[in-house]
Design an enzyme around this catalytic site. Structure first.
Site, PDB file in Angstrom:
ATOM      1  N   ARG A 258      26.040  67.914  20.850  1.00 43.58           N
ATOM      2  CA  ARG A 258      27.385  68.235  20.378  1.00 43.58           C
ATOM      3  C   ARG A 258      27.798  67.371  19.195  1.00 43.58           C
ATOM      4  NH1 ARG A 258      32.296  66.089  21.259  1.00 43.58           N
ATOM      5  NH2 ARG A 258      31.706  64.816  23.068  1.00 43.58           N
TER       6      ARG A 258
ATOM      7  N   HIS B 198      26.671  59.059  24.845  1.00 37.17           N
ATOM      8  CA  HIS B 198      27.448  58.470  23.759  1.00 37.17           C
ATOM      9  C   HIS B 198      26.821  57.137  23.384  1.00 37.17           C
ATOM     10  CE1 HIS B 198      30.741  56.902  21.381  1.00 37.17           C
ATOM     11  NE2 HIS B 198      31.289  58.108  21.400  1.00 37.17           N
TER      12      HIS B 198
ATOM     13  N   GLU C 280      33.758  61.116  11.542  1.00 37.65           N
ATOM     14  CA  GLU C 280      32.878  60.647  12.597  1.00 37.65           C
ATOM     15  C   GLU C 280      31.447  61.039  12.269  1.00 37.65           C
ATOM     16  OE1 GLU C 280      34.327  61.807  16.444  1.00 37.65           O
ATOM     17  OE2 GLU C 280      36.338  61.049  16.055  1.00 37.65           O
TER      18      GLU C 280
ATOM     19  N   HIS D 195      27.651  61.151  28.648  1.00 33.91           N
ATOM     20  CA  HIS D 195      28.967  61.459  28.088  1.00 33.91           C
ATOM     21  C   HIS D 195      29.357  62.931  28.200  1.00 33.91           C
ATOM     22  CE1 HIS D 195      32.471  60.980  25.591  1.00 33.91           C
ATOM     23  NE2 HIS D 195      31.992  61.747  24.626  1.00 33.91           N
TER      24      HIS D 195
ATOM     25  N   ARG E 276      24.557  61.901  17.362  1.00 31.66           N
ATOM     26  CA  ARG E 276      24.666  61.011  18.516  1.00 31.66           C
ATOM     27  C   ARG E 276      23.339  60.778  19.234  1.00 31.66           C
ATOM     28  NH1 ARG E 276      30.360  62.851  21.411  1.00 31.66           N
ATOM     29  NH2 ARG E 276      31.715  61.624  20.044  1.00 31.66           N
TER      30      ARG E 276
END
Length: 494
Positions: free
Chosen positions: A363, A224, A110, A328, A268
């Site tokens: 994060r 997100h 990811e 998110h 992100r």
């Protein structure tokens, strides 16, 4: 020891199982049914370290880089070194992570990860698999479970927490305890667009604030990047981009590289801002192009996403799908040490409710389930010394006293009005003027609010308190970093 755990996601259930196995008397109090919450909605997986080409050090570096350098080094060290043990524990408790034909764990990659290290279950149903296994494990024990119980406040005597007050069927009920563990998740419903399930209203953090516990990093709210641009909000996992999907503008150009050399696999916060700006420029959502992966692979690797996109009229094997960011994850929360202790004696916090410092300003993907498992076990191990508290001096203070950020012209409060205000002024792209304006309106609404009685009214009070805390913290941090981004020019806002 009598322990009350509020919340039943991966963090709360892990803490409950470990505390029970250590001989404590455990009661789980949950707002909905056991296992409700954000854990069951998690798609991507759990980050771990596997194989000779990866290492805990590399995972730590990725975590710190994604966190814009603000992650606490000791917390990151705990996360990456204890993670594999906790993943093995999940397997032992019945989580069937996806495996190759030869029996090896299948690993995905990811954004912002330097290696493929994400274990997943059911393709894109990892959270559901974990939740089901942990709920089943709890049901096999003598742990008491109280469902449909809303946390109202903490019971505090002599500077220490001695239990909780809750609402059950509209009636107040107190539960005394030698220690309380808050695992109530984040506060995604501060915003009009969120991936969080209904009920994610920051109840635990708000109760801790009212009791005097220290919080930190509330300005760091993660958005997100890829939510299907149709209602209701539906998350399209980061793992899709990890498999090779791209982000394109209305001319088919991969615009994400304009913002970061890693393009779609940048952290992100970077990708979310790039999407928001490009959508504003073209006046329509950007698109996620996964057509190169083919229909068979999309259906087998991402069965949930494949089903939902088709139900909403998209064939993502043949056409790019429209996506947009949404609130998110909360990186901030109740300040804790590495064992979940807070600044109030006998009060612990874990999971998204807690601020361990591991996530810094942003994060890293698939570190959230890992955090719940790792620190859920650690908080249970620390219960033998519940009187000890974390000496945390927060650099941020939120005052409700008279101040210049009041707006007597604020419209009448509704939850929808608050969520829209937060989305527009305390969201992905912020300005000093917008933050001040939002703080003024929120403080005016709080000053005019009546004493809450119903669950919905208590939730509104919690959201107002956390909105004030978030906007105030954002104004205090004057430098853009990670998920906290202050726009400084009109050009930036286009």
């Amino acid at each position: 020891m009598n322990v009350v755990i509020v919340g039943s996601g991966i963090a709360g259930l892990t803490a409950a199982l470990h505390a029970h196995e250590a001989g404590h008397r455990v009661r789980i109090v949950t707002k909905g049914a056991l296992g409700d919450g954000s854990t069951g909605f998690a798609q991507g997986g759990v980050a771990g370290v596997y194989g000779p080409r990866d290492s805990a050090q590399r995972h730590a570096i990725d975590t710190v880089n994604a966190g814009a350098g603000l992650s606490d080094a000791a917390a990151v060290d705990v996360l990456v070194h204890e993670g594999s043990t906790r993943i093995a524990e999940l397997i032992a408790r019945g989580v069937a992570f996806d495996r190759s034909p030869d029996g090896e764990l299948m690993l995905g990659r990811e954004a912002a990860h330097s290696h493929a290290r994400i274990v997943h279950a059911g393709g894109d149903a990892t959270g559901a698999a974990i939740s089901q296994a942990l709920v089943a494990a709890v049901r096999r024990t003598t742990i008491e479970v109280v469902e449909q119980a809303f946390l109202v406040d903490l019971l505090v005597r002599g500077g220490a927490v001695h239990g909780i007050r809750m609402l059950i069927d509209g009636q107040a009920s107190d539960a005394e305890a030698d220690a309380v563990i808050l695992a109530t998740g984040g506060a995604g419903h501060l915003y009009s667009h969120t991936t969080n399930p209904v009920g994610t209203t920051g109840d635990g953090i708000a109760a801790a604030l009212r009791a005097g516990a220290a919080v930190a990093d509330m300005e760091f709210v993660q958005f997100h990047p890829t939510i299907l641009a149709s209602e209701p909000a539906f998350l399209v996992s980061e793992a899709v981009r990890g498999e090779g999907a791209t982000l394109i503008d209305d001319e088919g150009r991969r615009f994400a590289f304009d913002s970061h050399p890693d393009g779609e696999l940048a952290p992100r916060d970077v990708v979310s801002r790039a999407i928001a700006r490009q959508a504003a420029r073209q006046g329509s959502p950007v698109r996620l192009d996964a057509t190169m992966l083919g229909g068979d692979r999309l259906a087998s690797r991402f069965p949930t996403i494949d089903r939902v996109t088709r139900e909403r009229g998209y064939d993502w094997s043949r056409e790019p799908i429209p996506v947009t960011p949404a609130a998110h994850y909360l990186m901030g929360g109740i300040a804790t040490d590495l064992d979940g202790r807070t600044s109030l004696a006998r009060l612990f916090a874990v999971g998204e409710t807690a601020r361990t410092g591991v996530h810094g300003a942003n994060r890293l993907a698939s570190n959230s389930l890992l955090e719940g498992a790792v620190f859920g076990a650690r908080v249970a191990a620390a219960l033998d010394s519940p009187s000890l508290r974390y000496e945390f001096a927060s650099p941020q203070s939120v005052s409700s006293d008279t101040d210049p950020h009041r707006n007597e012209d604020a419209s009448r409060f509704t939850r929808a009005a608050l969520q829209q205000l937060m989305w527009e002024q305390v969201g992905l792209l912020r300005t000093d003027d917008g933050l001040g304006h939002a703080l003024g309106i929120v403080r005016t609404w709080r000053a005019a609010a009546s004493e809450p009685v119903t669950v919905a009214e208590h939730e509104d009070a919690n959201l107002l308190l956390l909105a004030e805390t978030t906007a105030s913290a954002a104004l205090t941090r004057t430098v853009s970093v990670g998920a906290h981004h202050i726009e400084t020019s009109e050009l930036e806002r286009v």
